[in-house]
Design an enzyme around this catalytic site. Structure first.
Site, mmCIF file in Angstrom:
data_model
loop_
_atom_site.group_PDB
_atom_site.id
_atom_site.type_symbol
_atom_site.label_atom_id
_atom_site.label_comp_id
_atom_site.label_asym_id
_atom_site.label_seq_id
_atom_site.Cartn_x
_atom_site.Cartn_y
_atom_site.Cartn_z
ATOM 1 N N GLY A 46 0.748 -1.198 0.191
ATOM 2 C CA GLY A 46 -0.030 0.031 0.105
ATOM 3 C C GLY A 46 0.989 1.188 -0.132
ATOM 4 O O GLY A 46 2.064 1.020 0.624
ATOM 5 N N GLN A 51 3.177 9.824 1.126
ATOM 6 C CA GLN A 51 4.403 9.301 1.219
ATOM 7 C C GLN A 51 5.306 9.373 0.117
ATOM 8 O O GLN A 51 6.478 9.110 0.165
ATOM 9 C CB GLN A 51 4.054 7.721 1.441
ATOM 10 C CG GLN A 51 3.459 7.356 2.654
ATOM 11 C CD GLN A 51 3.448 5.751 2.678
ATOM 12 O OE1 GLN A 51 2.272 5.252 2.239
ATOM 13 N NE2 GLN A 51 4.403 5.158 3.370
ATOM 14 N N CYS A 93 5.854 0.180 7.719
ATOM 15 C CA CYS A 93 5.491 1.232 6.688
ATOM 16 C C CYS A 93 6.631 1.634 6.084
ATOM 17 O O CYS A 93 7.633 1.622 6.394
ATOM 18 C CB CYS A 93 5.090 2.290 7.636
ATOM 19 S SG CYS A 93 4.238 3.732 6.760
ATOM 20 N N LEU A 94 6.538 1.965 4.746
ATOM 21 C CA LEU A 94 7.582 2.038 3.792
ATOM 22 C C LEU A 94 8.261 3.479 4.320
ATOM 23 O O LEU A 94 9.528 3.649 4.027
ATOM 24 C CB LEU A 94 6.903 2.393 2.354
ATOM 25 C CG LEU A 94 6.581 1.027 1.563
ATOM 26 C CD1 LEU A 94 6.078 1.378 0.330
ATOM 27 C CD2 LEU A 94 7.615 0.016 1.615
ATOM 28 N N HIS A 135 -4.730 1.280 7.482
ATOM 29 C CA HIS A 135 -3.427 1.981 7.490
ATOM 30 C C HIS A 135 -3.385 3.170 6.407
ATOM 31 O O HIS A 135 -2.551 4.020 6.748
ATOM 32 C CB HIS A 135 -2.246 0.863 7.229
ATOM 33 C CG HIS A 135 -0.880 1.233 7.182
ATOM 34 N ND1 HIS A 135 0.040 0.786 8.021
ATOM 35 C CD2 HIS A 135 -0.104 2.119 6.303
ATOM 36 C CE1 HIS A 135 1.176 1.340 7.613
ATOM 37 N NE2 HIS A 135 1.189 2.307 6.649
ATOM 38 N N GLU A 136 -3.985 2.886 5.234
ATOM 39 C CA GLU A 136 -3.638 4.064 4.429
ATOM 40 C C GLU A 136 -4.685 5.102 4.487
ATOM 41 O O GLU A 136 -4.375 6.240 4.031
ATOM 42 C CB GLU A 136 -3.880 3.380 2.802
ATOM 43 C CG GLU A 136 -2.990 2.311 2.507
ATOM 44 C CD GLU A 136 -1.424 2.638 2.560
ATOM 45 O OE1 GLU A 136 -1.096 3.623 2.518
ATOM 46 O OE2 GLU A 136 -0.633 1.419 2.951
ATOM 47 N N HIS A 139 -3.001 7.487 6.856
ATOM 48 C CA HIS A 139 -1.794 7.909 6.192
ATOM 49 C C HIS A 139 -2.392 9.389 5.757
ATOM 50 O O HIS A 139 -2.022 10.652 5.855
ATOM 51 C CB HIS A 139 -1.401 7.453 4.942
ATOM 52 C CG HIS A 139 -0.063 6.779 5.482
ATOM 53 N ND1 HIS A 139 0.940 7.117 6.051
ATOM 54 C CD2 HIS A 139 0.268 5.261 5.028
ATOM 55 C CE1 HIS A 139 1.819 6.153 6.118
ATOM 56 N NE2 HIS A 139 1.465 5.061 5.609
HETATM 57 NI NI NI Z 1 2.597 3.239 5.643
#
Ligand code: NI
Length: 171
Positions: A46, A51, A93-94, A135-136, A139
């Site tokens: 995701g 991000q 998380c990236l 999660h997204e 964000h």
């Molecule tokens: Ni994330």
């Protein structure tokens, strides 16, 4: 185009992203394509626009990591409309690379979102997909998964990141 992933510490990650109001534009389609490309390059399931430094309410999800093109999801202006049950598993998380912590989230989640052409849809996901929805969407509200872990663990991660920042190993 593959965008570099913005890491924890950059203000864009902790801001409320702005609603998308124009749909179907070449610019939006290109951005979505680039978001998928950037997500696959980073080996994520995701990715939210903040991000890659863009404060718009857009996220892409593919829990199959590119194995099944039919599972590619675009979430524009997503809202969580129902949550049921509970699941706990490790989440990462990236934007907070190398760290992972168990996070308890709803097991079944229904979202309402728009597609690139503006069409509204609803979708229910379970397990990993439910987790990705939450999660997204988080964000896009400036919330990172470490908000859902204990303050003690969160501080530990923050301290480790501060050390990495000082060593110029976090940018
Ligand atoms: Ni994330």
């Amino acid at each position: 185009m593959i965008y570099p992933i913005v890491k924890y510490g950059q203000p864009v990650l902790e801001k409320q992203a702005a609603a998308v109001t124009e749909f179907g534009t070449a610019e939006l389609l290109k951005l979505i394509e680039d978001m998928f490309e950037s997500m696959y390059a980073a080996k994520g399931v995701g990715l939210a626009a903040p991000q890659i430094g863009i404060g718009s309410r857009i996220a892409v999800i593919d829990v199959t990591s590119g194995e099944d093109p039919e599972q590619k999801l675009v979430l524009i202006n997503p809202e969580i409309i129902d949550k049921q049950g509970s699941q706990t598993s490790e989440e990462g998380c990236l934007s907070i690379p190398t760290f992972r912590e168990p996070v308890t989230r709803a097991q079944k989640v229904t979202i309402r979102a728009q597609k690139a052409d503006g069409e509204t849809y609803e979708m229910t996901g379970e397990d990993l997909l439910a987790r990705a929805f939450l999660h997204e969407t988080d964000h896009l509200n400036g919330t990172l998964y470490i908000s859902h872990i204990s303050p003690l663990k969160r501080d530990l991660i923050r301290r480790k990141i501060r050390k990495l920042q000082k060593a110029n190993e976090w940018s």
